[in-house]
Write an enzyme that holds these catalytic residues in place. Structure first.
Site, PDB file in Angstrom:
ATOM      1  N   LYS A  11     -11.501  -5.281   1.292  1.00  0.00           N
ATOM      2  CA  LYS A  11     -10.205  -5.962   1.142  1.00  0.00           C
ATOM      3  C   LYS A  11      -9.322  -5.656   2.333  1.00  0.00           C
ATOM      4  O   LYS A  11      -9.504  -4.668   3.041  1.00  0.00           O
ATOM      5  CB  LYS A  11      -9.496  -5.541  -0.153  1.00  0.00           C
ATOM      6  CG  LYS A  11      -9.039  -4.078  -0.239  1.00  0.00           C
ATOM      7  CD  LYS A  11      -7.674  -3.795   0.362  1.00  0.00           C
ATOM      8  CE  LYS A  11      -7.401  -2.302   0.444  1.00  0.00           C
ATOM      9  NZ  LYS A  11      -6.420  -1.950   1.482  1.00  0.00           N
ATOM     10  N   ASP A 136      -7.118   1.302  -6.109  1.00  0.00           N
ATOM     11  CA  ASP A 136      -7.646   0.036  -5.582  1.00  0.00           C
ATOM     12  C   ASP A 136      -8.817  -0.514  -6.393  1.00  0.00           C
ATOM     13  O   ASP A 136      -9.230  -1.655  -6.181  1.00  0.00           O
ATOM     14  CB  ASP A 136      -8.114   0.211  -4.130  1.00  0.00           C
ATOM     15  CG  ASP A 136      -6.966   0.357  -3.144  1.00  0.00           C
ATOM     16  OD1 ASP A 136      -5.817   0.040  -3.520  1.00  0.00           O
ATOM     17  OD2 ASP A 136      -7.208   0.785  -2.003  1.00  0.00           O
TER      18      ASP A 136
END
Length: 283
Positions: A11, A136
């Site tokens: 990401k 995350d």
């Protein structure tokens, strides 16, 4: 023996603002997270009595400190499953790079064990479990594009921002996330990204406005310590990037490009001095 292969995607942060330091030492953030097609491959096989972790990357731990081990432990404890697992991690995502590689691997193991052990856990519940591993990890279960708040665990799905051209460059330095947050002076930040504007540009598919309004307040710490990050950002702009930003706490820098030839030329230039440079797309 059953074997499952799962893709584990990286990401980037299209913007990152830090609102305050909480009493428990964590920081409240507001960030737009975007999955990209740079990926590791995770292979899972049943193993009766223990956990075996193998990887092609020398810096990735193969003991209980790896987040994939924590993912196995979480599910096996929660659902009283008395068996181990063989986990192979084929690494392509740079390690300790601000790209959530470890978190993504843990998310992939949660999804893979859910399938391997036929647990039928919903995505919502899997994301709630994932938050116990790291901030995350829930996003890596969800994927796509999302607004993350709190310490990163409060997620709101956003409109798709897929198929955008991204150049990634990771200089060969290691940045401690803890160091960056500890040295962040919230009262001295001159520029903060307007997260609501970034979300609007995503909804409008307005690439130029998004790219020129991105911001990451953690750059105020990391660039001071490692000037190469600004040099990479400047080089990307020079070669035609619409905008460039450090991802997470760094040190990876990404540029958003409209023209693939520009991205490839920039990759060739950066590769003269930097080992890890990838042209990728958003998912």
């Amino acid at each position: 023996m059953a074997e499952i292969k799962i893709e584990s995607f990286a990401k980037i942060n299209l913007c990152l603002d830090v609102l305050k330091r909480r009493e428990d030492g964590y920081h409240e953030i507001k960030t737009v997270m975007q999955q990209i097609d740079l990926k590791d491959i995770i292979t899972l096989k049943d193993n009766e009595d223990k956990v075996i972790i193998e990887t092609n990357h020398p810096q990735v731990p193969t003991d209980s400190t790896n987040l994939v081990y924590k993912a196995w432990k979480l599910l096996s404890n929660r659902y009283n499953i008395d068996k181990g697992v063989y986990i192979k991690i084929d690494k392509n995502i740079p390690v300790a790079a601000g790209l959530a590689g470890g978190s993504s691997n843990a998310a992939a193991v949660l999804k893979g064990l859910n399938e391997l052990w036929s647990l039928n856990i919903s995505q919502k519940e899997l994301m709630e479990l994932a938050a116990q591993i790291g901030a995350d990890v829930p996003f890596c279960i969800m994927g796509g594009t999302a607004l993350a708040e709190g310490i990163g665990e409060k997620l709101t799905k956003l409109s798709s921002f897929s198929d955008k051209l991204i150049l990634l460059a990771k200089p060969s330095i290691s940045v401690s996330t803890a160091y960056v947050y500890k040295n962040l002076e919230l009262n001295k930040i001159d520029f903060r990204p307007n997260t609501n504007d970034i979300i609007r540009y995503i909804e409008e598919n307005n690439l130029e406005s998004l790219a020129t309004n991105m911001g990451n307040v953690l750059e105020t710490v990391t660039i001071k310590e490692y000037p190469i990050i600004k040099e990479i950002k400047d080089k990307m702009i020079q070669y035609g990037a619409l905008g460039s930003l450090m991802s997470g706490s760094g040190p990876t820098v990404f540029g958003i490009f409209k023209n693939e030839d520009d991205a490839i030329k920039c990759k060739a230039e950066l590769s003269k001095h930097i080992d890890t440079v990838h042209v990728v797309k958003t998912l």
